[in-house]
Design a protein around this motif. Structure first.
Motif, PDB file in Angstrom:
ATOM      1  N   SER A  22       0.820  -1.211   0.000  1.00 31.22           N
ATOM      2  CA  SER A  22       0.000   0.000   0.000  1.00 31.22           C
ATOM      3  C   SER A  22       0.856   1.264   0.000  1.00 31.22           C
ATOM      4  O   SER A  22       0.456   2.286  -0.563  1.00 31.22           O
ATOM      5  CB  SER A  22      -0.952  -0.003   1.199  1.00 31.22           C
ATOM      6  N   VAL A  23       2.029   1.225   0.594  1.00 33.23           N
ATOM      7  CA  VAL A  23       2.908   2.392   0.598  1.00 33.23           C
ATOM      8  C   VAL A  23       3.388   2.686  -0.814  1.00 33.23           C
ATOM      9  O   VAL A  23       3.405   3.840  -1.255  1.00 33.23           O
ATOM     10  CB  VAL A  23       4.106   2.188   1.557  1.00 33.23           C
ATOM     11  N   LEU A  24       3.753   1.653  -1.564  1.00 28.97           N
ATOM     12  CA  LEU A  24       4.180   1.844  -2.947  1.00 28.97           C
ATOM     13  C   LEU A  24       3.029   2.376  -3.796  1.00 28.97           C
ATOM     14  O   LEU A  24       3.233   3.225  -4.668  1.00 28.97           O
ATOM     15  CB  LEU A  24       4.720   0.531  -3.515  1.00 28.97           C
ATOM     16  N   LEU A  25       1.823   1.914  -3.534  1.00 33.70           N
ATOM     17  CA  LEU A  25       0.656   2.435  -4.247  1.00 33.70           C
ATOM     18  C   LEU A  25       0.484   3.928  -3.980  1.00 33.70           C
ATOM     19  O   LEU A  25       0.245   4.701  -4.897  1.00 33.70           O
ATOM     20  CB  LEU A  25      -0.613   1.676  -3.857  1.00 33.70           C
ATOM     21  N   LEU A  26       0.634   4.339  -2.731  1.00 39.34           N
ATOM     22  CA  LEU A  26       0.521   5.766  -2.400  1.00 39.34           C
ATOM     23  C   LEU A  26       1.627   6.576  -3.080  1.00 39.34           C
ATOM     24  O   LEU A  26       1.385   7.697  -3.542  1.00 39.34           O
ATOM     25  CB  LEU A  26       0.572   5.971  -0.890  1.00 39.34           C
ATOM     26  N   GLN A  27       2.821   6.014  -3.174  1.00 37.76           N
ATOM     27  CA  GLN A  27       3.907   6.686  -3.878  1.00 37.76           C
ATOM     28  C   GLN A  27       3.552   6.851  -5.357  1.00 37.76           C
ATOM     29  O   GLN A  27       3.798   7.909  -5.942  1.00 37.76           O
ATOM     30  CB  GLN A  27       5.207   5.917  -3.743  1.00 37.76           C
ATOM     31  N   LEU A  28       2.973   5.810  -5.942  1.00 35.48           N
ATOM     32  CA  LEU A  28       2.567   5.866  -7.348  1.00 35.48           C
ATOM     33  C   LEU A  28       1.526   6.960  -7.561  1.00 35.48           C
ATOM     34  O   LEU A  28       1.631   7.757  -8.494  1.00 35.48           O
ATOM     35  CB  LEU A  28       2.013   4.518  -7.803  1.00 35.48           C
ATOM     36  N   VAL A  29       0.529   7.009  -6.712  1.00 34.64           N
ATOM     37  CA  VAL A  29      -0.514   8.029  -6.834  1.00 34.64           C
ATOM     38  C   VAL A  29       0.100   9.427  -6.726  1.00 34.64           C
ATOM     39  O   VAL A  29      -0.236  10.326  -7.494  1.00 34.64           O
ATOM     40  CB  VAL A  29      -1.619   7.823  -5.770  1.00 34.64           C
ATOM     41  N   THR A  30       1.039   9.606  -5.801  1.00 35.71           N
ATOM     42  CA  THR A  30       1.699  10.896  -5.634  1.00 35.71           C
ATOM     43  C   THR A  30       2.467  11.287  -6.896  1.00 35.71           C
ATOM     44  O   THR A  30       2.371  12.430  -7.363  1.00 35.71           O
ATOM     45  CB  THR A  30       2.658  10.855  -4.424  1.00 35.71           C
ATOM     46  N   LEU A  32       1.905  10.213  -9.959  1.00 38.68           N
ATOM     47  CA  LEU A  32       0.944  10.491 -11.021  1.00 38.68           C
ATOM     48  C   LEU A  32       0.330  11.879 -10.872  1.00 38.68           C
ATOM     49  O   LEU A  32       0.161  12.601 -11.857  1.00 38.68           O
ATOM     50  CB  LEU A  32      -0.159   9.429 -11.027  1.00 38.68           C
ATOM     51  N   GLU A  33      -0.016  12.253  -9.656  1.00 31.15           N
ATOM     52  CA  GLU A  33      -0.614  13.568  -9.431  1.00 31.15           C
ATOM     53  C   GLU A  33       0.369  14.689  -9.757  1.00 31.15           C
ATOM     54  O   GLU A  33      -0.006  15.693 -10.340  1.00 31.15           O
ATOM     55  CB  GLU A  33      -1.104  13.692  -7.990  1.00 31.15           C
ATOM     56  N   ARG A  34       1.623  14.503  -9.409  1.00 31.38           N
ATOM     57  CA  ARG A  34       2.637  15.537  -9.663  1.00 31.38           C
ATOM     58  C   ARG A  34       2.941  15.696 -11.145  1.00 31.38           C
ATOM     59  O   ARG A  34       3.320  16.770 -11.590  1.00 31.38           O
ATOM     60  CB  ARG A  34       3.919  15.208  -8.915  1.00 31.38           C
ATOM     61  N   ARG A  35       2.811  14.630 -11.905  1.00 33.96           N
ATOM     62  CA  ARG A  35       3.187  14.664 -13.321  1.00 33.96           C
ATOM     63  C   ARG A  35       2.037  15.029 -14.254  1.00 33.96           C
ATOM     64  O   ARG A  35       2.224  15.069 -15.459  1.00 33.96           O
ATOM     65  CB  ARG A  35       3.761  13.319 -13.738  1.00 33.96           C
ATOM     66  N   GLN A  36       0.888  15.293 -13.717  1.00 34.17           N
ATOM     67  CA  GLN A  36      -0.250  15.656 -14.554  1.00 34.17           C
ATOM     68  C   GLN A  36       0.002  16.978 -15.245  1.00 34.17           C
ATOM     69  O   GLN A  36       0.546  17.903 -14.653  1.00 34.17           O
ATOM     70  CB  GLN A  36      -1.527  15.770 -13.726  1.00 34.17           C
ATOM     71  N   GLN A  37      -0.409  17.054 -16.482  1.00 36.45           N
ATOM     72  CA  GLN A  37      -0.332  18.290 -17.240  1.00 36.45           C
ATOM     73  C   GLN A  37      -1.677  19.001 -17.106  1.00 36.45           C
ATOM     74  O   GLN A  37      -2.713  18.361 -17.044  1.00 36.45           O
ATOM     75  CB  GLN A  37      -0.049  17.997 -18.717  1.00 36.45           C
ATOM     76  N   PRO A  38      -1.677  20.317 -17.122  1.00 32.37           N
ATOM     77  CA  PRO A  38      -2.952  21.038 -17.066  1.00 32.37           C
ATOM     78  C   PRO A  38      -3.821  20.665 -18.253  1.00 32.37           C
ATOM     79  O   PRO A  38      -3.285  20.445 -19.334  1.00 32.37           O
ATOM     80  CB  PRO A  38      -2.537  22.509 -17.136  1.00 32.37           C
ATOM     81  N   PRO A  39      -5.103  20.579 -18.155  1.00 31.52           N
ATOM     82  CA  PRO A  39      -5.845  20.757 -16.905  1.00 31.52           C
ATOM     83  C   PRO A  39      -5.743  19.509 -16.026  1.00 31.52           C
ATOM     84  O   PRO A  39      -5.838  18.394 -16.511  1.00 31.52           O
ATOM     85  CB  PRO A  39      -7.277  20.950 -17.380  1.00 31.52           C
ATOM     86  N   LYS A  40      -5.537  19.735 -14.755  1.00 29.33           N
ATOM     87  CA  LYS A  40      -5.434  18.609 -13.824  1.00 29.33           C
ATOM     88  C   LYS A  40      -6.805  17.990 -13.625  1.00 29.33           C
ATOM     89  O   LYS A  40      -7.825  18.647 -13.722  1.00 29.33           O
ATOM     90  CB  LYS A  40      -4.852  19.078 -12.503  1.00 29.33           C
ATOM     91  N   ARG A  41      -6.804  16.717 -13.364  1.00 27.16           N
ATOM     92  CA  ARG A  41      -8.065  15.991 -13.154  1.00 27.16           C
ATOM     93  C   ARG A  41      -7.938  15.149 -11.893  1.00 27.16           C
ATOM     94  O   ARG A  41      -6.838  14.882 -11.430  1.00 27.16           O
ATOM     95  CB  ARG A  41      -8.362  15.099 -14.354  1.00 27.16           C
ATOM     96  N   ASN A  42      -9.065  14.769 -11.367  1.00 27.66           N
ATOM     97  CA  ASN A  42      -9.061  13.897 -10.202  1.00 27.66           C
ATOM     98  C   ASN A  42      -8.739  12.479 -10.634  1.00 27.66           C
ATOM     99  O   ASN A  42      -9.358  11.950 -11.562  1.00 27.66           O
ATOM    100  CB  ASN A  42     -10.420  13.919  -9.506  1.00 27.66           C
ATOM    101  N   LEU A  43      -7.757  11.883  -9.979  1.00 30.39           N
ATOM    102  CA  LEU A  43      -7.433  10.491 -10.268  1.00 30.39           C
ATOM    103  C   LEU A  43      -8.479   9.596  -9.617  1.00 30.39           C
ATOM    104  O   LEU A  43      -8.990   9.901  -8.542  1.00 30.39           O
ATOM    105  CB  LEU A  43      -6.050  10.144  -9.716  1.00 30.39           C
ATOM    106  N   PRO A  44      -8.793   8.476 -10.247  1.00 28.66           N
ATOM    107  CA  PRO A  44      -9.782   7.550  -9.688  1.00 28.66           C
ATOM    108  C   PRO A  44      -9.150   6.702  -8.568  1.00 28.66           C
ATOM    109  O   PRO A  44      -8.819   5.537  -8.763  1.00 28.66           O
ATOM    110  CB  PRO A  44     -10.175   6.705 -10.894  1.00 28.66           C
ATOM    111  N   ILE A  45      -8.957   7.322  -7.408  1.00 26.24           N
ATOM    112  CA  ILE A  45      -8.222   6.688  -6.309  1.00 26.24           C
ATOM    113  C   ILE A  45      -8.809   5.327  -5.937  1.00 26.24           C
ATOM    114  O   ILE A  45      -8.079   4.352  -5.808  1.00 26.24           O
ATOM    115  CB  ILE A  45      -8.195   7.608  -5.068  1.00 26.24           C
ATOM    116  N   ARG A  46     -10.107   5.257  -5.791  1.00 25.70           N
ATOM    117  CA  ARG A  46     -10.727   3.975  -5.406  1.00 25.70           C
ATOM    118  C   ARG A  46     -10.416   2.896  -6.428  1.00 25.70           C
ATOM    119  O   ARG A  46     -10.068   1.762  -6.076  1.00 25.70           O
ATOM    120  CB  ARG A  46     -12.235   4.116  -5.248  1.00 25.70           C
ATOM    121  N   ASP A  47     -10.529   3.238  -7.707  1.00 24.24           N
ATOM    122  CA  ASP A  47     -10.238   2.266  -8.764  1.00 24.24           C
ATOM    123  C   ASP A  47      -8.759   1.878  -8.761  1.00 24.24           C
ATOM    124  O   ASP A  47      -8.423   0.719  -9.001  1.00 24.24           O
ATOM    125  CB  ASP A  47     -10.635   2.820 -10.132  1.00 24.24           C
ATOM    126  N   LEU A  48      -7.872   2.849  -8.510  1.00 31.76           N
ATOM    127  CA  LEU A  48      -6.446   2.534  -8.434  1.00 31.76           C
ATOM    128  C   LEU A  48      -6.173   1.553  -7.293  1.00 31.76           C
ATOM    129  O   LEU A  48      -5.392   0.622  -7.443  1.00 31.76           O
ATOM    130  CB  LEU A  48      -5.627   3.809  -8.238  1.00 31.76           C
TER     131      LEU A  48
END
Length: 65
Positions: A22-30, A32-48
């Motif tokens: 789960s820690v690696l998953l949280l790192q991945l989400v972080t 992904l969020e940092r690398r988003q190009q505008p316009p930013k969107r909400n990642l589907p956290i539950r699905d991830l």
């Protein structure tokens, strides 16, 4: 994230990723969020969280919402 892709593919289960937890998953989400190009969107956290393969994680991370 210091992962070696050798032997891993889209159908690989997350349990095949050395050190996956789960820690690696949280790192991945972080990352992904940092690398988003505008316009930013909400990642589907539950699905991830519920994803079971690398391919599914990729689909979720790259789909347009």
């Amino acid at each position: 994230m210091d992962l070696e892709p050798a032997g891993l593919g889209p159908d690989s289960g997350l349990e095949a990723v050395p050190g996956w937890d789960s820690v690696l998953l949280l790192q991945l989400v972080t990352v992904l969020e940092r690398r988003q190009q505008p316009p930013k969107r909400n990642l589907p956290i539950r699905d991830l969280i519920e994803a079971r393969t690398l391919g599914r994680l990729h689909e979720l991370a790259t789909e347009v919402r």
